[in-house]
Design a protein around this motif. Structure first.
Motif, PDB file in Angstrom:
ATOM      1  N   MET A   1       0.835  -1.191   0.000  1.00 37.82           N
ATOM      2  CA  MET A   1       0.000   0.000   0.000  1.00 37.82           C
ATOM      3  C   MET A   1       0.877   1.251   0.000  1.00 37.82           C
ATOM      4  O   MET A   1       1.812   1.340   0.784  1.00 37.82           O
ATOM      5  N   ARG A   2       0.555   2.186  -0.902  1.00 40.80           N
ATOM      6  CA  ARG A   2       1.353   3.413  -0.962  1.00 40.80           C
ATOM      7  C   ARG A   2       0.415   4.619  -0.868  1.00 40.80           C
ATOM      8  O   ARG A   2      -0.546   4.738  -1.632  1.00 40.80           O
ATOM      9  N   VAL A   3       0.713   5.488   0.102  1.00 41.77           N
ATOM     10  CA  VAL A   3      -0.183   6.622   0.372  1.00 41.77           C
ATOM     11  C   VAL A   3       0.589   7.923   0.220  1.00 41.77           C
ATOM     12  O   VAL A   3       1.728   8.048   0.687  1.00 41.77           O
ATOM     13  N   LEU A   4      -0.058   8.892  -0.456  1.00 39.11           N
ATOM     14  CA  LEU A   4       0.531  10.228  -0.575  1.00 39.11           C
ATOM     15  C   LEU A   4      -0.001  11.096   0.561  1.00 39.11           C
ATOM     16  O   LEU A   4      -1.204  11.110   0.826  1.00 39.11           O
ATOM     17  N   GLY A   5       0.908  11.773   1.253  1.00 41.38           N
ATOM     18  CA  GLY A   5       0.509  12.659   2.351  1.00 41.38           C
ATOM     19  C   GLY A   5       0.788  14.112   2.004  1.00 41.38           C
ATOM     20  O   GLY A   5       1.779  14.416   1.324  1.00 41.38           O
ATOM     21  N   ILE A   6      -0.102  14.991   2.469  1.00 42.54           N
ATOM     22  CA  ILE A   6       0.056  16.439   2.251  1.00 42.54           C
ATOM     23  C   ILE A   6      -0.026  17.137   3.602  1.00 42.54           C
ATOM     24  O   ILE A   6      -0.929  16.868   4.390  1.00 42.54           O
ATOM     25  N   GLU A   7       0.925  18.046   3.860  1.00 41.89           N
ATOM     26  CA  GLU A   7       0.923  18.816   5.107  1.00 41.89           C
ATOM     27  C   GLU A   7       1.026  20.311   4.751  1.00 41.89           C
ATOM     28  O   GLU A   7       1.954  20.716   4.056  1.00 41.89           O
ATOM     29  N   SER A   8       0.061  21.093   5.245  1.00 43.67           N
ATOM     30  CA  SER A   8       0.073  22.531   4.929  1.00 43.67           C
ATOM     31  C   SER A   8      -0.608  23.332   6.041  1.00 43.67           C
ATOM     32  O   SER A   8      -1.196  24.365   5.768  1.00 43.67           O
ATOM     33  N   SER A   9      -0.488  22.849   7.290  1.00 40.71           N
ATOM     34  CA  SER A   9      -1.264  23.494   8.349  1.00 40.71           C
ATOM     35  C   SER A   9      -0.548  24.666   9.012  1.00 40.71           C
ATOM     36  O   SER A   9      -1.152  25.421   9.756  1.00 40.71           O
ATOM     37  N   CYS A  10       0.762  24.791   8.727  1.00 39.69           N
ATOM     38  CA  CYS A  10       1.479  25.926   9.330  1.00 39.69           C
ATOM     39  C   CYS A  10       2.420  26.525   8.293  1.00 39.69           C
ATOM     40  O   CYS A  10       1.949  26.967   7.241  1.00 39.69           O
ATOM     41  N   ASP A  11       3.713  26.536   8.549  1.00 41.80           N
ATOM     42  CA  ASP A  11       4.612  27.218   7.609  1.00 41.80           C
ATOM     43  C   ASP A  11       5.546  26.266   6.870  1.00 41.80           C
ATOM     44  O   ASP A  11       6.574  26.679   6.376  1.00 41.80           O
ATOM     45  N   GLU A  12       5.178  24.976   6.817  1.00 34.63           N
ATOM     46  CA  GLU A  12       5.909  24.051   5.950  1.00 34.63           C
ATOM     47  C   GLU A  12       4.945  23.490   4.922  1.00 34.63           C
ATOM     48  O   GLU A  12       3.880  23.000   5.282  1.00 34.63           O
ATOM     49  N   THR A  13       5.352  23.569   3.645  1.00 34.80           N
ATOM     50  CA  THR A  13       4.590  22.856   2.620  1.00 34.80           C
ATOM     51  C   THR A  13       5.302  21.525   2.449  1.00 34.80           C
ATOM     52  O   THR A  13       6.493  21.506   2.141  1.00 34.80           O
ATOM     53  N   ALA A  14       4.575  20.415   2.676  1.00 35.41           N
ATOM     54  CA  ALA A  14       5.257  19.132   2.630  1.00 35.41           C
ATOM     55  C   ALA A  14       4.414  18.086   1.920  1.00 35.41           C
ATOM     56  O   ALA A  14       3.184  18.074   2.030  1.00 35.41           O
ATOM     57  N   VAL A  15       5.111  17.226   1.172  1.00 37.24           N
ATOM     58  CA  VAL A  15       4.465  16.121   0.454  1.00 37.24           C
ATOM     59  C   VAL A  15       5.346  14.887   0.629  1.00 37.24           C
ATOM     60  O   VAL A  15       6.576  14.981   0.532  1.00 37.24           O
ATOM     61  N   ALA A  16       4.723  13.749   0.906  1.00 35.68           N
ATOM     62  CA  ALA A  16       5.499  12.512   1.044  1.00 35.68           C
ATOM     63  C   ALA A  16       4.706  11.341   0.485  1.00 35.68           C
ATOM     64  O   ALA A  16       3.468  11.399   0.399  1.00 35.68           O
ATOM     65  N   ILE A  17       5.429  10.310   0.093  1.00 35.39           N
ATOM     66  CA  ILE A  17       4.787   9.041  -0.282  1.00 35.39           C
ATOM     67  C   ILE A  17       5.415   7.959   0.601  1.00 35.39           C
ATOM     68  O   ILE A  17       6.639   7.827   0.652  1.00 35.39           O
ATOM     69  N   VAL A  18       4.552   7.261   1.350  1.00 36.92           N
ATOM     70  CA  VAL A  18       5.024   6.255   2.309  1.00 36.92           C
ATOM     71  C   VAL A  18       4.314   4.937   2.000  1.00 36.92           C
ATOM     72  O   VAL A  18       3.151   4.945   1.587  1.00 36.92           O
ATOM     73  N   ASP A  19       5.034   3.823   2.189  1.00 35.30           N
ATOM     74  CA  ASP A  19       4.354   2.536   1.986  1.00 35.30           C
ATOM     75  C   ASP A  19       4.143   1.814   3.316  1.00 35.30           C
ATOM     76  O   ASP A  19       4.645   2.247   4.363  1.00 35.30           O
ATOM     77  N   ASP A  20       3.374   0.735   3.270  1.00 36.67           N
ATOM     78  CA  ASP A  20       3.026   0.055   4.519  1.00 36.67           C
ATOM     79  C   ASP A  20       4.191  -0.753   5.083  1.00 36.67           C
ATOM     80  O   ASP A  20       4.078  -1.341   6.156  1.00 36.67           O
ATOM     81  N   GLY A  21       5.317  -0.758   4.379  1.00 42.12           N
ATOM     82  CA  GLY A  21       6.539  -1.353   4.920  1.00 42.12           C
ATOM     83  C   GLY A  21       7.409  -0.306   5.598  1.00 42.12           C
ATOM     84  O   GLY A  21       8.596  -0.524   5.793  1.00 42.12           O
ATOM     85  N   ARG A  22       6.822   0.867   5.919  1.00 44.91           N
ATOM     86  CA  ARG A  22       7.501   1.974   6.609  1.00 44.91           C
ATOM     87  C   ARG A  22       8.578   2.633   5.755  1.00 44.91           C
ATOM     88  O   ARG A  22       9.484   3.289   6.281  1.00 44.91           O
ATOM     89  N   ARG A  23       8.510   2.454   4.446  1.00 42.60           N
ATOM     90  CA  ARG A  23       9.515   3.107   3.601  1.00 42.60           C
ATOM     91  C   ARG A  23       9.000   4.464   3.156  1.00 42.60           C
ATOM     92  O   ARG A  23       7.845   4.593   2.737  1.00 42.60           O
ATOM     93  N   ARG A  24       9.871   5.464   3.256  1.00 42.10           N
ATOM     94  CA  ARG A  24       9.523   6.801   2.770  1.00 42.10           C
ATOM     95  C   ARG A  24      10.050   6.921   1.338  1.00 42.10           C
ATOM     96  O   ARG A  24      11.224   7.151   1.128  1.00 42.10           O
ATOM     97  N   LEU A  25       9.159   6.728   0.379  1.00 40.06           N
ATOM     98  CA  LEU A  25       9.575   6.699  -1.024  1.00 40.06           C
ATOM     99  C   LEU A  25       9.867   8.110  -1.520  1.00 40.06           C
ATOM    100  O   LEU A  25      10.662   8.311  -2.437  1.00 40.06           O
ATOM    101  N   ALA A  26       9.210   9.072  -0.907  1.00 36.79           N
ATOM    102  CA  ALA A  26       9.506  10.498  -1.156  1.00 36.79           C
ATOM    103  C   ALA A  26       9.147  11.222   0.129  1.00 36.79           C
ATOM    104  O   ALA A  26       8.209  10.823   0.826  1.00 36.79           O
ATOM    105  N   ASP A  27       9.895  12.266   0.449  1.00 40.37           N
ATOM    106  CA  ASP A  27       9.667  12.972   1.712  1.00 40.37           C
ATOM    107  C   ASP A  27      10.204  14.391   1.548  1.00 40.37           C
ATOM    108  O   ASP A  27      11.364  14.655   1.823  1.00 40.37           O
TER     109      ASP A  27
END
Ligand code: KG4
Ligand code: ZN
Length: 363
Positions: A1-27
């Motif tokens: 399973m691979r999920v894209l995450g978006i964070e924009s609640s304060c002063d960092e714009t962040a995007v990551a893709i993480v899989d269910d094996g705890r690998r950060r494919l992009a961060d």
């Protein structure tokens, strides 16, 4: 399973893709620090516009880094609160649009849940544990019992710990963000043999029952001491560094005391805690880590801090919280996810927690 995450609640714009094996494919994390620095703090309107300007390109970069096409994603997770509403809306709207276009689930993630579960992504802590979350926007003690099961033991009645560092640094003329500047000034004072107790700064809430925090009185006292020690209107460097050391000592003592109370309160509960976890930007402070190490050791627990990249605001923790929710089956609309989810500027992780006394409660 691979999920894209978006964070924009304060002063960092962040995007990551993480899989269910705890690998950060992009961060990827883009800090807006230089845009806010001239104002000595985060300006919500500037933050929202900046997220809007950066987010689509950052998502494209994350996909390229992971070597993936959008349709290879299994779900889209975005911070849906708490935070600055303009920025949260930018991330949520982007996440929903992607989920709709790709026909994948949209996961509305509580930013605090992201922090709470980050220690399970790396280094992989088991439930239950005590979390001290200390950043520019949050200051909470949470018993993390399972996915979606959080008990708030304490929170701040006014400023967050990071805010105390930032406002303290502003008073002392040490620049923004304040935490690292205060830590450096404190190290100089220590090397010069300055006694922090000589400044008589208060240690708010120390020894009081419960686990709540308060930092605004500390800030007022710091301002007074800085005025008293000024010569010809300017604060000599030695006094400035000494006050930075005194401030850091006070904050460390208060955090350690409140955390010790929480550990005592949790000691009787079963199952037994596996760790004391500290997360948030303030966790970078070596003096604070040292104080927390002592508290953890006294309770026979390890002190665990996720790597600093996962400790400060990031999107990997949001994608990971999405994975944990999917795996726990907590994704139906009864739990507040889905395309109809409305962004929430305030969103307590533990809805049963009472408001802290006198609080304009954060988050
Ligand atoms: O988690 P974070 O990057 O962002 C949020 O606020 O959510 O935390 C930033 C906060 C700022 O208040 C900053 O002054 C503080 O963490 N901070 C520190 C240190 N490094 C960052 N505080 C004390 N000592 C540090 N070394
Ligand atoms: Zn945060």
């Amino acid at each position: 399973m691979r999920v894209l995450g978006i964070e924009s609640s304060c002063d960092e714009t962040a995007v990551a893709i993480v899989d269910d094996g705890r690998r950060r494919l992009a961060d990827l994390v883009l800090s807006q620090l230089t845009e806010h620095r001239p104002f000595g703090g985060v300006v919500p309107e500037i933050a929202a516009r900046s997220h809007l300007g950066q987010l689509d390109r950052l998502i494209a970069r994350a996909l390229a880094q992971a070597g993936m096409k959008p349709h290879e994603l299994d779900a889209i997770a975005a911070t849906a609160g708490p935070g600055l509403i303009g920025g949260v809306l930018v991330g949520v709207t982007m996440g929903k649009a992607m989920a709709l276009a790709l026909d994948r689930p949209f996961l509305a993630i509580n930013h605090l849940e992201g922090h709470a579960l980050s220690a399970r992504l790396d280094p992989g802590v088991a439930f239950p544990y005590l979390l001290l979350l200390v950043s520019g926007g949050h200051c909470q003690l949470l018993r993390v019992e399972g996915v979606g099961r959080y008990r708030r033991l304490g929170t701040t009645v006014d400023d967050a710990a990071g805010e105390a560092f930032d406002k303290g640094a502003k008073i002392l003329g040490l620049g923004y963000p304040g935490g690292p500047a205060i830590e450096q000034a404190a190290a100089r004072a220590k090397a010069a043999g300055i006694d922090p107790d000589a400044y008589g700064l208060p240690r708010p809430m120390l020894g009081r029952p419960g686990c709540d925090f308060s930092f605004s009185g500390l800030k007022t006292a710091l301002r007074q001491r800085a005025q008293e020690r000024a010569a010809d209107g300017a604060l000599p460097e030695r006094e400035r560094d000494g006050l930075a050391l005194a401030l850091q000592e006070s904050i460390a003592a208060v955090l350690a005391d409140r955390t010790a109370h929480a550990l005592e309160a949790a000691a009787a509960a079963t199952p037994r805690l596996t760790a004391l976890v500290v997360a948030g930007g303030v966790a970078a402070n070596q003096r604070i880590r040292q104080a927390l190490e002592q508290v953890a050791r006294a309770h026979d627990l390890p002190l665990v801090a996720p790597p600093s990249r996962l400790c400060t605001d990031n999107a990997a923790m949001i994608a990971w919280a999405g994975i944990e929710r999917l795996e726990a089956g907590l994704t139906d609309s009864a739990h507040g996810d889905g395309l109809d989810f409305a962004a929430r500027p305030r969103w307590p992780l533990d809805p049963t927690a009472p408001r802290a006394a006198g609080a304009g409660v954060k988050a």
